[in-house]
Design an enzyme around this catalytic site. Structure first.
Site, PDB file in Angstrom:
ATOM      1  N   VAL A 118     -11.533  -6.383 -28.017  1.00  0.00           N
ATOM      2  CA  VAL A 118     -11.286  -7.698 -27.418  1.00  0.00           C
ATOM      3  C   VAL A 118     -12.475  -8.156 -26.565  1.00  0.00           C
ATOM      4  O   VAL A 118     -12.987  -9.264 -26.730  1.00  0.00           O
ATOM      5  CB  VAL A 118     -10.027  -7.664 -26.508  1.00  0.00           C
ATOM      6  N   SER A 143     -15.784  -8.895 -28.371  1.00  0.00           N
ATOM      7  CA  SER A 143     -15.606 -10.043 -29.266  1.00  0.00           C
ATOM      8  C   SER A 143     -15.606 -11.348 -28.472  1.00  0.00           C
ATOM      9  O   SER A 143     -16.193 -12.344 -28.896  1.00  0.00           O
ATOM     10  CB  SER A 143     -14.285  -9.929 -30.040  1.00  0.00           C
ATOM     11  N   GLY A 145       0.836  -1.197   0.000  1.00  0.00           N
ATOM     12  CA  GLY A 145       0.000   0.000   0.000  1.00  0.00           C
ATOM     13  C   GLY A 145       0.864   1.237   0.000  1.00  0.00           C
ATOM     14  O   GLY A 145       2.052   1.174   0.323  1.00  0.00           O
ATOM     15  N   TYR A 156       3.728  -3.445   2.652  1.00  0.00           N
ATOM     16  CA  TYR A 156       2.902  -2.772   3.667  1.00  0.00           C
ATOM     17  C   TYR A 156       2.015  -3.788   4.403  1.00  0.00           C
ATOM     18  O   TYR A 156       1.774  -3.671   5.604  1.00  0.00           O
ATOM     19  CB  TYR A 156       2.045  -1.705   2.970  1.00  0.00           C
ATOM     20  N   HIS A 186       8.465  -7.722  -3.132  1.00  0.00           N
ATOM     21  CA  HIS A 186       7.253  -7.983  -3.920  1.00  0.00           C
ATOM     22  C   HIS A 186       7.386  -9.244  -4.773  1.00  0.00           C
ATOM     23  O   HIS A 186       8.006  -9.210  -5.827  1.00  0.00           O
ATOM     24  CB  HIS A 186       6.967  -6.787  -4.832  1.00  0.00           C
ATOM     25  N   SER A 231     -18.329  -4.331 -30.749  1.00  0.00           N
ATOM     26  CA  SER A 231     -17.523  -3.220 -31.252  1.00  0.00           C
ATOM     27  C   SER A 231     -16.323  -3.691 -32.064  1.00  0.00           C
ATOM     28  O   SER A 231     -15.702  -2.922 -32.775  1.00  0.00           O
ATOM     29  CB  SER A 231     -17.011  -2.389 -30.076  1.00  0.00           C
ATOM     30  N   GLY A 232     -16.008  -4.990 -31.915  1.00  0.00           N
ATOM     31  CA  GLY A 232     -14.799  -5.484 -32.584  1.00  0.00           C
ATOM     32  C   GLY A 232     -13.591  -5.437 -31.670  1.00  0.00           C
ATOM     33  O   GLY A 232     -12.534  -5.945 -32.006  1.00  0.00           O
TER      34      GLY A 232
END
Ligand code: XMP
Length: 524
Positions: free
Chosen positions: A237, A240, A58, A86, A180, A234-235
């Site tokens: 990703v 579709s 965070g 965090y 991380h 709309s075409g």
């Protein structure tokens, strides 16, 4: 059928920019997970029935923001916990340890020595010291650090900057990492997360593209029964993949309306029609509305006004088409999981609010249709995997994002048909060359912009006074910040020559070298 969500991990979000990355990594491992805001209620956390809990990083300092008593409801679940950055500090502090506030940030690569035998890190290493101690190459980004452990914990890893870089309470299966594991710079990060999720939490790997499709198909059938479903295709990703998934689930109960605004890329309308011609049952109604759009946009130069006009006209056309189809009960939408998290996260005020663009906003309210949102639980990379599994071409599945208002916001100022046509050809040359030189997948988004200015040039013996275009290509993973792509000079030179030679009316090509921030990705 096996429940592909039975093994599940909960991620509590403390506002790190990497929270969604943690979730994506866990899903890649094959385990279902969800993200809740850090202050989700005890009841909500308990009702989730997690087999393990991850506390995200965070932006806050535990000194200034003790995050309430976030840890209490987590510990009550009695399942393994992994605190990251965090998240580890919150756990340490709230269980009786101490965190020292430091103005100095440790940022970047670090080497962690594995100090004690721990289930989390055992046998995982990048290198070994002469005395046999395991070394991990990790990525750190923190200011504060844990200086005193809570009872029952021991140090399992340390680095030069963080003597307490990894901690464990093996008995209660509570772990903390100052680094991380979700970022690829931590080389063994995936292994560490796998260790936590698979071995420590005991979660399996049934969250796969094939299983998700199988389950969604069942769920969609159950949800819509024999009703008719409408989809604004709309075409892009998401829409579709929704189309392909609904085709598999309900076949000819699906009608798609594809509004060709005339503001799409070159030949895009035909490509969309071709792609879906092969899907069983799908009925795609193409509305050629280019002229209507050009008429509505005539004389309008203000970007926001253009967006509103384009959006409203879309709704009007869509509704008019929808009225012609009888017995429609459902509207399918391509909402994905990050959209859902964004609205939840906005409520906690921890994560910065991200601008979201919903092309078909307003449709369901006005049309009195129920919503079916089969991608609502999926990240973009999962949507792509499902798209491939459903047989969509790579060209659609890995296509760069395209704004809802299309070239309407890439022709700066007033949108005239001749400008759009020039821009379509310029854009097509740029994209074609990017693909040809294997650069398309190297950049997150690339496009051309038509500038409403003229510039002088010489061509042959004559002086020309013609239009200018800008090329833009950016590298980004979240589209909130972006670098301009360092495309090779020779490549840019080649593209520029092709554009000026082949597109009449263009005499100058520029390349945009602005980052985001301060510039946005689009020009309007
Ligand atoms: P900006 O320009 O805000 O763009 O840096 C971030 C991402 O959002 C896309 N974008 C839009 N998408 N409707 C959309 O559907 C819009 O009005 C819109 N404006 C920007 C942009 O292409 C980039 O991927």
């Amino acid at each position: 059928m096996t429940d592909i969500r039975a093994d599940r991990v909960l991620i509590l979000d403390f506002g790190s920019q990497y929270t969604q990355l943690i979730a994506r990594r866990i899903r890649e491992i094959g385990t279902y997970c969800e993200i809740f805001p850090w202050d989700a209620s005890r009841e909500k956390i308990t009702a989730f029935h997690a087999k393990g809990i991850v506390l995200s990083g965070g932006p806050d300092s535990v000194a200034t923001d003790p995050a309430g008593d976030a840890i209490a409801p987590v510990l009550e679940q009695g399942v393994p916990v992994l605190g990251i950055c965090y998240g580890m500090q919150v756990m340490a502090k709230q269980m009786g340890g101490e965190v020292e506030v430091s103005g100095q940030r440790e940022f970047g690569y670090a080497q962690v020595q594995v100090e004690a035998n721990s289930e989390l890190l055992e046998g995982i290493s990048d290198n070994e010291m002469q005395n046999g101690t395991n070394i991990l190459d990790v990525w750190m980004s923190h200011g504060d650090r844990v200086v005193k452990l809570p009872d029952g914990f021991e140090v399992i890893g340390s680095s030069a900057g963080s003597p307490i870089a990894a901690i464990a309470n093996e008995r209660d299966k509570l772990f903390g990492l100052q680094f991380h594991p979700e970022v690829t710079h931590t080389r063994q990060g995936k292994q560490i997360l796998e260790r936590f999720v698979n071995r420590i939490c005991g979660c399996g790997a049934s969250w796969t593209a094939a299983n998700v499709i199988h389950e969604s198909v069942d769920q969609i059938r159950h949800q819509v029964g024999s009703d008719r479903v409408l989809l604004a295709l709309s075409g892009g990703v998401d829409s579709s993949v929704v189309a392909a998934l609904l085709s598999r689930a309900i076949g000819d109960q699906l009608t798609c309306i594809f509004v060709d605004t005339g503001l799409l890329r070159l030949h895009e309308g035909d490509q969309v029609m071709q792609t879906f011609a092969g899907y069983p049952g799908i009925d795609v109604i193409r509305v050629n509305a280019g002229q209507q759009y050009f008429d509505a946009l005539e004389g309008i130069a203000d970007p926001e006004q253009k967006r509103v006009i384009i959006g409203n006209l879309f709704i009007k056309i869509f509704e008019a088409e929808a009225k012609k189809i009888s017995n429609v009960k459902w509207l399918a939408q391509g909402t994905i999981y990050p959209d859902v998290i964004e609205s939840a996260g906005a409520a906690t005020g921890k994560a910065d609010l991200i601008k979201s663009h919903h092309n078909v906003a307003g449709l369901p309210e006005q049309m009195d249709l129920k919503l079916v949102e089969p991608l609502k639980e999926l990240f973009k990379d999962e949507v792509r995997k499902i798209g491939l599994e459903l047989g969509l071409p790579r060209e659609i599945v890995f296509r760069h994002p395209f704004p809802g208002p299309g070239l309407g916001v890439r022709v700066l100022g007033e949108v005239k048909p001749e400008y759009v046509h020039m821009l379509q050809r310029v854009d097509d040359i740029f994209i074609h060359e990017l693909r040809k030189h294997d650069l398309y997948d190297e950049v997150a988004q690339a496009f051309a912009v038509f500038l409403p200015v003229k510039s002088v040039g010489v061509m042959g013996d004559g002086r020309k006074y013609e239009h200018v275009v800008a090329l833009r290509a950016v590298e980004t993973s979240d589209f909130m910040t972006a670098h301009w792509a360092r495309l090779p000079y020779d490549f840019l030179d080649h593209v520029s020559r092709r554009i000026i030679n082949e597109v009449q009316g263009i005499s100058r090509v520029t390349y945009d070298i602005s980052g985001k921030p301060p510039a946005t990705i689009e020009w309007e």
